[in-house]
Design an enzyme around this catalytic site. Structure first.
Site, short mmCIF file in Angstrom:
data_model
loop_
_atom_site.label_atom_id
_atom_site.label_comp_id
_atom_site.label_asym_id
_atom_site.label_seq_id
_atom_site.Cartn_x
_atom_site.Cartn_y
_atom_site.Cartn_z
CB ALA A 1 26.62 70.05 20.84
CB ALA A 2 29.35 64.98 21.57
NE ARG B 1 22.96 65.08 34.15
CZ ARG B 1 23.96 65.92 34.36
NH1 ARG B 1 24.12 66.50 35.53
NH2 ARG B 1 24.80 66.21 33.37
CD GLN C 1 33.02 63.46 22.80
OE1 GLN C 1 32.06 64.24 22.80
NE2 GLN C 1 33.68 63.16 23.91
CB SER D 1 28.10 74.03 27.60
OG SER D 1 29.18 73.38 28.21
N GLY E 1 29.87 72.16 39.04
CA GLY E 1 31.23 72.16 39.55
C GLY E 1 31.50 73.49 40.26
CD GLU F 1 32.50 68.66 37.48
OE1 GLU F 1 31.37 68.40 37.06
OE2 GLU F 1 33.02 69.79 37.36
CE1 TYR G 1 -11.96 74.31 5.32
CE2 TYR G 1 -13.26 73.45 3.51
CZ TYR G 1 -12.03 73.67 4.11
OH TYR G 1 -10.88 73.27 3.48
CB ALA H 1 -30.83 81.62 2.76
C1 UD1 Z 1 29.72 70.48 33.26
C2 UD1 Z 1 30.98 70.74 34.10
C3 UD1 Z 1 30.55 71.39 35.43
C4 UD1 Z 1 29.77 72.65 35.14
C5 UD1 Z 1 28.58 72.37 34.22
C6 UD1 Z 1 27.94 73.69 33.81
C7 UD1 Z 1 32.48 68.92 33.47
C8 UD1 Z 1 33.11 67.65 33.90
N1 UD1 Z 1 31.66 69.49 34.34
O1 UD1 Z 1 28.94 69.53 33.96
O2 UD1 Z 1 31.71 71.69 36.18
O3 UD1 Z 1 29.33 73.21 36.36
O4 UD1 Z 1 29.00 71.70 33.04
O5 UD1 Z 1 26.79 73.51 33.05
O6 UD1 Z 1 32.75 69.37 32.39
N2 UD1 Z 1 29.55 66.82 26.12
C9 UD1 Z 1 30.19 66.37 24.99
N3 UD1 Z 1 30.85 65.19 25.04
C10 UD1 Z 1 30.91 64.43 26.16
C11 UD1 Z 1 30.25 64.89 27.32
C12 UD1 Z 1 29.59 66.09 27.28
O7 UD1 Z 1 30.17 67.02 23.96
O8 UD1 Z 1 31.54 63.36 26.11
C13 UD1 Z 1 28.82 68.09 26.05
C14 UD1 Z 1 27.35 67.97 26.42
O9 UD1 Z 1 26.57 67.72 25.26
C15 UD1 Z 1 27.03 69.31 27.03
C16 UD1 Z 1 28.37 69.77 27.60
O10 UD1 Z 1 29.36 68.97 26.99
O11 UD1 Z 1 26.57 70.23 26.07
C17 UD1 Z 1 28.43 69.62 29.12
O12 UD1 Z 1 28.24 68.25 29.47
P1 UD1 Z 1 27.35 67.78 30.69
O13 UD1 Z 1 27.42 66.30 30.75
O14 UD1 Z 1 26.03 68.43 30.65
O15 UD1 Z 1 28.21 68.37 31.90
P2 UD1 Z 1 27.67 68.78 33.35
O16 UD1 Z 1 27.46 67.56 34.15
O17 UD1 Z 1 26.54 69.72 33.22
CA CA Z 2 25.22 70.32 31.60
#
Ligand code: UD1
Ligand code: CA
Length: 470
Positions: free
Chosen positions: A9-10, A15, A74, A101, A140, A157, A369, A426
């Site tokens: 969740a970092a 986007r 992280q 994730s 991916g 990917e 009121y 009244a």
């Molecule tokens: C990722 C997968 C992709 C998959 C998709 C599904 C990779 C490289 N790709 O892509 O294959 O189809 O999820 O939803 O993993 N995060 C961190 N630290 C970082 C980067 C990301 O904690 O340095 C966390 C994000 O907060 C997020 C999760 O990891 O919750 C996924 O990262 P995100 O960048 O959304 O990956 P996708 O491009 O969606």
């Molecule tokens: Ca994602």
């Protein structure tokens, strides 16, 4: 066997184009990450859950503090592979980790359990949760060794797909199970040689296969559960999906919902069977609605309790309030925080209440009121009555005892006590306490001047004629 859950969740969520961390954006009235943590807590105890935070780590940690999980920092977000590298020390001593994730919030606990069981039964080093999507763009793709084999050769990917691979519909959900030892034995083999210059966790599939380890895939039964949200438009789709799920759950339990696609009901809301919810109603936060109620269209009810057989007519706004059985509200009533409406009481058209306790059977049916007031039972509040609770500096209380009749258009200047059974004429402006059973009048006496209009009209006419002829 010791199993931990690690939640990534970092990430910044670039986007999303929002200042707020992606995992704190809400669907179904709750942050994405909170949904994921709640699902994880059904699988392992909170002390075995590790959330990787980075972007806006402080805000994420404080908003999730009540869930009692562990946090790993992280500091620099160098990809999902790097995130899991950061968890190395924390998960030392666990045999397996389940990786979730923070931006895949519809995932159900039962699916996490299936992934764990499949992973253990397969004796795999890595198990990938997948789904077959109609539109797999952006995700991916999982390359199986052969179409029906559980074994995987790697994950590619979106940006690296060959035209042939673009046709593959089985996507990587970003949710995995790993045997801890092979994962960390080889995690330093990840490189940043890719389109984003990041360490991709997905590359572990190929690396482990090359090391002769077993990597398998499990297709999720419900593809919607593993949908991720990378843009606000995708977030809106997940929100709609989750709320429809909540509406379906309520309907299954005996709640009638007309046009369920139009209602907005938060995940935690409880509604007892035999209640009817009309189109375009919003039920938010910690709201409980009892049996046999009817909530008419365009009402918004937040953090409130309605007991049984309450009728909420169109367009009411009810916040942090409690409404007892058989009460009748609206249309267009506004119950602000701290309103406690008694059994069978009425709060009608354009009546606003705030920090009010109203007793059984009391009525304020029109245009009032009522703030900072204690109102007994069997009280009638006439149309247009106002409690003047604010003197410009302080708020003061109004006490209206049982059985009082307040005539229309009265202003009750607080602090004031209107004694039991008394009667306010009244249009009175009441500034002094009224004793029990008294009649209080506080208005100018009426003066009537017979014939005034016609005599005046004559004068006017003569004056106009004079102007015309001059
Ligand atoms: C990722 C997968 C992709 C998959 C998709 C599904 C990779 C490289 N790709 O892509 O294959 O189809 O999820 O939803 O993993 N995060 C961190 N630290 C970082 C980067 C990301 O904690 O340095 C966390 C994000 O907060 C997020 C999760 O990891 O919750 C996924 O990262 P995100 O960048 O959304 O990956 P996708 O491009 O969606
Ligand atoms: Ca994602």
């Amino acid at each position: 066997m010791r199993i931990a859950v690690v939640i990534m969740a970092a990430g910044k969520g670039t986007r999303l184009k929002s200042k707020r961390a992606k995992v704190l954006h809400q669907i179904g009235g709750k942050a994405l990450l909170e949904h994921v943590i709640c699902a994880a807590r059904q699988i392992v105890p909170a002390h075995d859950i590790f959330v990787i935070v980075g972007h806006q780590a402080g805000a994420v940690q404080s908003e999730m503090a009540h869930l009692n999980v562990n946090f790993i920092t992280q500091a620099e977000q160098r990809g999902t592979g790097h995130a899991i590298q950061c968890a190395r020390q924390a998960v030392h001593g666990y045999d397996h980790i389940l990786v979730l994730s923070g931006d895949v919030p519809l995932l159900q606990a039962s699916t996490i359990a299936q992934l764990r069981d499949f992973h253990l039964a397969q004796h795999a080093a890595m198990t990938i949760l997948t789904a077959a999507l109609e539109n797999p763009f952006g995700y991916g793709r999982v390359l199986r060794k052969s179409p029906h084999s559980p074994e995987v050769a790697g994950i590619v990917e979106q940006k690296a797909l060959t035209p042939e691979q673009e046709k593959l519909r089985e996507i990587n959900s970003g949710i995995y199970a790993f045997a801890t030892k092979p994962l960390y034995d080889h995690i330093n083999e990840l490189s940043t040689n890719n389109a984003h210059g990041e360490y991709y966790l997905t590359d572990m599939a190929r690396i482990l296969v090359e090391e002769g380890e077993r990597v398998v895939a499990l297709e999720a039964a419900s593809p919607t559960e593993v949908l991720g949200a990378n843009t606000l438009a995708e977030l809106a789709l997940l929100d709609a999906e989750m709320r429809l799920g909540t509406a379906r759950r309520l309907m299954t339990s005996g709640v009638t919902i007309f046009r369920p696609e139009t209602v907005v009901i938060d995940a935690e809301v409880e509604v007892v069977p035999d209640t009817i919810i009309e189109p375009f109603v919003q039920l938010l936060g910690n709201t409980h609605i009892g049996e046999g109620c009817r909530i008419r269209s365009y009402s918004v009810i937040e953090n409130s309790t309605l007991e049984s057989h309450v009728l909420v007519r169109h367009g009411c706004i009810i916040t942090d309030s409690h409404v007892r059985s058989g009460a009748l509200l609206g249309p267009y009533a506004h119950l602000r925080p701290g309103s406690e409406i008694g059994e069978e009481a009425h709060i009608g058209n354009f009546v606003e209440t705030k920090k009010v306790r109203m007793g059984k059977g009391s009525k304020a049916n029109h245009l009032s009121y009522l703030g900072d007031a204690e109102i007994g039972s069997g009280v009638n509040i006439g149309a247009g009555t106002i409690t003047c609770n604010y003197d410009g500096t302080h708020k003061h209380r109004t006490l209206i005892e049982d059985g009082v009749f307040v005539g229309s258009d009265s202003t009750l200047v607080a602090p004031i006590v209107i004694g039991k059974g008394s009667y306010i004429a009244a249009a009175s402006c009441i500034t002094e306490n009224v004793p029990e059973d008294a009649l209080a009048l506080g208005r100018a006496r009426q003066t009537t001047k017979p014939g005034w209009v016609s005599s005046h009209r004559g004068t006017n006419r003569a004056a106009k004629e004079a102007v015309k002829n001059s």
